[in-house]
Design a protein around this motif. Structure first.
Motif, PDB file in Angstrom:
ATOM      1  N   PRO A 142       0.844  -1.202   0.000  1.00 12.24           N
ATOM      2  CA  PRO A 142       0.000   0.000   0.000  1.00 12.24           C
ATOM      3  C   PRO A 142       0.879   1.252   0.000  1.00 12.24           C
ATOM      4  CG  PRO A 142      -0.726  -1.570   1.654  1.00 12.24           C
ATOM      5  CD  PRO A 142       0.569  -2.086   1.117  1.00 12.24           C
ATOM      6  N   HIS A 143       0.531   2.195  -0.857  1.00 10.33           N
ATOM      7  CA  HIS A 143       1.359   3.394  -0.984  1.00 10.33           C
ATOM      8  C   HIS A 143       0.547   4.574  -1.492  1.00 10.33           C
ATOM      9  CE1 HIS A 143       1.212   1.489  -4.933  1.00 10.33           C
ATOM     10  NE2 HIS A 143       1.365   2.699  -5.458  1.00 10.33           N
ATOM     11  N   THR A 144       1.074   5.756  -1.244  1.00 14.37           N
ATOM     12  CA  THR A 144       0.602   6.980  -1.864  1.00 14.37           C
ATOM     13  C   THR A 144       1.219   7.031  -3.258  1.00 14.37           C
ATOM     14  OG1 THR A 144       0.671   8.058   0.303  1.00 14.37           O
ATOM     15  CG2 THR A 144       0.623   9.508  -1.636  1.00 14.37           C
ATOM     16  N   GLU A 145       0.432   7.379  -4.272  1.00 11.51           N
ATOM     17  CA  GLU A 145       0.999   7.431  -5.624  1.00 11.51           C
ATOM     18  C   GLU A 145       2.017   8.569  -5.714  1.00 11.51           C
ATOM     19  OE1 GLU A 145       0.441   5.117  -7.542  1.00 11.51           O
ATOM     20  OE2 GLU A 145       0.904   5.709  -9.586  1.00 11.51           O
ATOM     21  N   ASP A 146       3.191   8.265  -6.282  1.00  8.47           N
ATOM     22  CA  ASP A 146       4.241   9.265  -6.483  1.00  8.47           C
ATOM     23  C   ASP A 146       4.552  10.032  -5.194  1.00  8.47           C
ATOM     24  OD1 ASP A 146       4.481   8.576  -9.205  1.00  8.47           O
ATOM     25  OD2 ASP A 146       2.772   9.835  -9.699  1.00  8.47           O
ATOM     26  N   VAL A 275      -4.200   5.024   0.789  1.00  7.97           N
ATOM     27  CA  VAL A 275      -3.084   4.328   0.143  1.00  7.97           C
ATOM     28  C   VAL A 275      -3.654   3.135  -0.615  1.00  7.97           C
ATOM     29  CG1 VAL A 275      -1.286   5.073   1.735  1.00  7.97           C
ATOM     30  CG2 VAL A 275      -2.600   3.009   2.264  1.00  7.97           C
ATOM     31  N   HIS A 276      -3.012   2.805  -1.736  1.00  5.62           N
ATOM     32  CA  HIS A 276      -3.520   1.712  -2.553  1.00  5.62           C
ATOM     33  C   HIS A 276      -2.400   0.720  -2.843  1.00  5.62           C
ATOM     34  CE1 HIS A 276      -1.662   4.437  -5.396  1.00  5.62           C
ATOM     35  NE2 HIS A 276      -1.500   3.404  -6.186  1.00  5.62           N
ATOM     36  N   GLY A 277      -2.804  -0.490  -3.164  1.00  3.43           N
ATOM     37  CA  GLY A 277      -1.841  -1.534  -3.496  1.00  3.43           C
ATOM     38  C   GLY A 277      -2.515  -2.568  -4.377  1.00  3.43           C
ATOM     39  N   LYS A 293      -6.162   1.477 -16.967  1.00  5.44           N
ATOM     40  CA  LYS A 293      -5.695   2.784 -17.428  1.00  5.44           C
ATOM     41  C   LYS A 293      -5.622   3.670 -16.187  1.00  5.44           C
ATOM     42  CE  LYS A 293      -5.948   2.362 -22.075  1.00  5.44           C
ATOM     43  NZ  LYS A 293      -4.879   2.740 -23.028  1.00  5.44           N
ATOM     44  N   ARG A 294      -4.581   4.479 -16.087  1.00 11.53           N
ATOM     45  CA  ARG A 294      -4.388   5.282 -14.871  1.00 11.53           C
ATOM     46  C   ARG A 294      -4.192   6.753 -15.224  1.00 11.53           C
ATOM     47  NH1 ARG A 294       0.815   3.766 -11.599  1.00 11.53           N
ATOM     48  NH2 ARG A 294       1.812   4.655 -13.413  1.00 11.53           N
ATOM     49  N   ALA A 295      -4.967   7.599 -14.588  1.00 11.77           N
ATOM     50  CA  ALA A 295      -4.746   9.045 -14.717  1.00 11.77           C
ATOM     51  C   ALA A 295      -4.468   9.621 -13.337  1.00 11.77           C
ATOM     52  CB  ALA A 295      -5.960   9.721 -15.340  1.00 11.77           C
TER      53      ALA A 295
HETATM   54 FE   FE2 Z   1       0.327   3.080  -7.328  1.00 10.98          FE
END
Ligand code: FE2
Length: 323
Positions: A142-146, A275-277, A293-295
């Protein structure tokens, strides 16, 4: 199918039809979802979309938009690597750009996926054990994106095109976590840096000293976080800090929910709160793999800590779609 406490917001048939019509006409006019002319037109087209869609996109920790159709047979094979995606699934690139622009401003990173505003998330041979979108066989922590960057997205938009094995995305909101006030205080101090992830080779070679950043920060509407254990050198922190960090990890895993996105579903994540994983899976590499697809979106609805403004961001600049 989403489970647990995630709210599902069905899109009305009219909203779906308006989105698809707008996306098709943009693609017809410009030929590619990456065409600068198309990107320049998106804000005006998004502004003309209906109020039902706008209502469905109202802010929350985490929600799923449902109702977009995906024709699996017409989609073509899942690419084996983001760099081979080309214009595959580009209708959904434009749909995601439109939805993202209803919520804020899409952002891109010149150092990631050729600077595209919509990324392809597909498992790639040779990258199975990476902590990136190309990985598969290991748990994506699990993480915060960027998280390494002060210009990171405020919202993360994940649209599912294919997911035959119902591979779950995980999501945990800091707003559901119960933390000891002493741990909150400890983790609010800037003690450790968050290093650039493996998707940013150029940033990893940056020469500047990594700035320590707080893991938790007090947003005006409650606690927020900036968290990426896989890229945080926790061993450099005092024992008290390591223990508090581990308790936060445990608490996030306690409140974590699983979302097995179905084709056409769009998961929207508040990147300051959630947070996502991803669970481990065995990639097929036969053209039928999971394909998202990711934005990334700058929404400006919540001020970040002022100290972030002086961070170097490891030399990575963020580009806004409307700039
Ligand atoms: Fe991610």
């Amino acid at each position: 199918m989403p489970t647990g406490v995630i709210s599902v917001r069905p899109l009305t048939p009219d909203s779906v039809s308006a989105l698809l019509t707008a996306a098709r006409s943009l693609l017809d006019a410009f030929g590619s979802a990456t065409h600068p002319g198309l990107l320049a037109r998106v804000p005006d087209v998004a502004a003309a979309l209906d109020d039902d869609l706008r209502h469905a996109c109202r802010p929350a920790d985490l929600f799923v938009l449902r109702g977009l159709p995906v024709d699996d047979a017409a989609l073509g094979p899942t690419p084996l690597h983001w760099s081979r995606a080309g214009d595959a699934g580009s209708l959904y690139d434009v749909v995601l750009l439109l939805i993202s622009t209803v919520m804020g401003t899409p952002i891109a990173w010149p150092g990631q996926q050729d600077g595209r505003f919509v990324h392809n998330i597909v498992p790639s041979p040779g990258h199975e054990e990476e902590q990136t979108g190309a990985g598969s066989s290991v748990l994506l922590s699990p993480h915060t994106e960027d998280a390494f960057h002060p210009g990171r997205a405020q919202l993360l938009v994940l649209g599912c095109l294919r997911n035959h094995d119902a591979i779950a995305t995980t999501a945990a909101s800091i707003r559901r976590a119960r933390l000891d006030p002493a741990d909150v205080e400890t983790l609010s101090r800037p003690v450790l840096p968050i290093l650039p992830d493996d998707a940013y080779a150029e940033a990893q070679a940056y020469g500047g000293a990594p700035p320590p950043v707080p893991t938790l920060w007090p947003a005006p509407d409650g606690p927020a976080l900036r968290f990426d254990p896989a890229y945080t050198p926790l061993e450099e922190a005092p024992e008290e800090h390591r223990a508090a960090y581990r308790r936060l990890e445990d608490e996030l895993s306690r409140v974590s929910v699983s979302v097995s996105l179905a084709p056409g579903e769009v998961l929207v994540i508040d990147n300051d709160l959630v947070v996502h994983g991803r669970v481990p899976f065995r990639a097929r590499y036969d053209g039928t793999d999971r394909w998202l697809k990711r934005a990334s979106v700058r929404a400006g609805h919540r001020a970040r800590p002022p100290a972030e403004r002086s961070e170097h961001g490891y030399g990575q600049a963020v580009v806004e779609a409307s700039a």
